[in-house]
Motif scaffolding. Structure first.
Motif, PDB file in Angstrom:
ATOM      1  N   VAL A 121       9.641   4.251  -3.058  1.00 20.65           N
ATOM      2  CA  VAL A 121      10.176   2.927  -3.432  1.00 20.65           C
ATOM      3  C   VAL A 121      10.136   2.121  -2.553  1.00 20.65           C
ATOM      4  O   VAL A 121      10.118   0.849  -2.482  1.00 20.65           O
ATOM      5  CB  VAL A 121      11.548   3.254  -3.700  1.00 20.65           C
ATOM      6  CG1 VAL A 121      12.020   4.148  -4.972  1.00 20.65           C
ATOM      7  CG2 VAL A 121      12.298   3.631  -2.670  1.00 20.65           C
ATOM      8  N   ARG A 122       9.531   2.474  -1.269  1.00 18.62           N
ATOM      9  CA  ARG A 122       9.599   1.571   0.025  1.00 18.62           C
ATOM     10  C   ARG A 122       8.847   0.439  -0.209  1.00 18.62           C
ATOM     11  O   ARG A 122       9.181  -0.819   0.027  1.00 18.62           O
ATOM     12  CB  ARG A 122       9.493   2.333   1.259  1.00 18.62           C
ATOM     13  CG  ARG A 122       7.926   2.845   1.519  1.00 18.62           C
ATOM     14  CD  ARG A 122       7.711   3.713   2.443  1.00 18.62           C
ATOM     15  NE  ARG A 122       6.412   4.190   2.539  1.00 18.62           N
ATOM     16  CZ  ARG A 122       5.525   4.339   3.559  1.00 18.62           C
ATOM     17  NH1 ARG A 122       6.074   3.716   4.604  1.00 18.62           N
ATOM     18  NH2 ARG A 122       4.285   4.700   3.523  1.00 18.62           N
ATOM     19  N   VAL A 123       7.542   0.593  -0.868  1.00 22.72           N
ATOM     20  CA  VAL A 123       6.578  -0.636  -0.940  1.00 22.72           C
ATOM     21  C   VAL A 123       7.187  -1.757  -1.989  1.00 22.72           C
ATOM     22  O   VAL A 123       7.203  -2.951  -1.505  1.00 22.72           O
ATOM     23  CB  VAL A 123       5.044  -0.334  -1.264  1.00 22.72           C
ATOM     24  CG1 VAL A 123       4.219  -1.578  -1.650  1.00 22.72           C
ATOM     25  CG2 VAL A 123       4.589   0.573  -0.181  1.00 22.72           C
ATOM     26  N   GLY A 124       7.885  -1.367  -2.963  1.00 26.98           N
ATOM     27  CA  GLY A 124       8.403  -2.108  -3.916  1.00 26.98           C
ATOM     28  C   GLY A 124       9.495  -2.895  -3.399  1.00 26.98           C
ATOM     29  O   GLY A 124       9.863  -4.066  -3.752  1.00 26.98           O
ATOM     30  N   LEU A 125      10.334  -2.055  -2.602  1.00 24.62           N
ATOM     31  CA  LEU A 125      11.491  -2.728  -1.964  1.00 24.62           C
ATOM     32  C   LEU A 125      11.154  -3.747  -0.752  1.00 24.62           C
ATOM     33  O   LEU A 125      11.811  -4.926  -0.831  1.00 24.62           O
ATOM     34  CB  LEU A 125      12.179  -1.763  -1.133  1.00 24.62           C
ATOM     35  CG  LEU A 125      13.353  -0.940  -2.329  1.00 24.62           C
ATOM     36  CD1 LEU A 125      13.924   0.175  -1.595  1.00 24.62           C
ATOM     37  CD2 LEU A 125      14.325  -1.853  -2.770  1.00 24.62           C
TER      38      LEU A 125
END
Length: 100
Positions: free
Chosen positions: A86-90
């Motif tokens: 999820v880190r890139v989307g966040l």
């Protein structure tokens, strides 16, 4: 295209003076999930620990982006299990919020 310092044709390194406002360490306040953050770096690391309010508070109230990063590193073992997914989307969502 004129390159600056360590920048390349495919990468802008935001620590250079000309692009520093785009850095996650630059002091642009933003609101994220109903909370105020001093930098996007604070919000990004805060997002790593949804189940640990004490860790989140330590990150949110860190006196600098670097301190927020160091606090998140200290509690790395408590990071949400899906972080790598999820880190890139966040980060994208946080940066959009920063720009608003």
């Amino acid at each position: 295209m004129e390159l600056h310092g360590l920048d390349t044709e495919t990468q802008v390194l935001f620590y250079e003076r000309d692009f520093y406002p785009l850095s996650n360490f630059s002091a642009f306040r933003l609101k994220w999930h109903g909370f105020d953050f001093d930098t996007s770096e604070h919000a990004y690391h805060w997002s790593k620990f949804p189940d640990y309010s004490e860790v989140r508070d330590a990150i949110r109230f860190a006196t600098s982006a670097h301190e927020a990063f160091k606090t998140a590193e200290k509690y790395k073992s408590l990071r949400r299990p899906d972080w790598d997914t999820v880190r890139v989307g966040l980060m994208k969502a946080i940066l959009i919020e920063k720009a608003l």
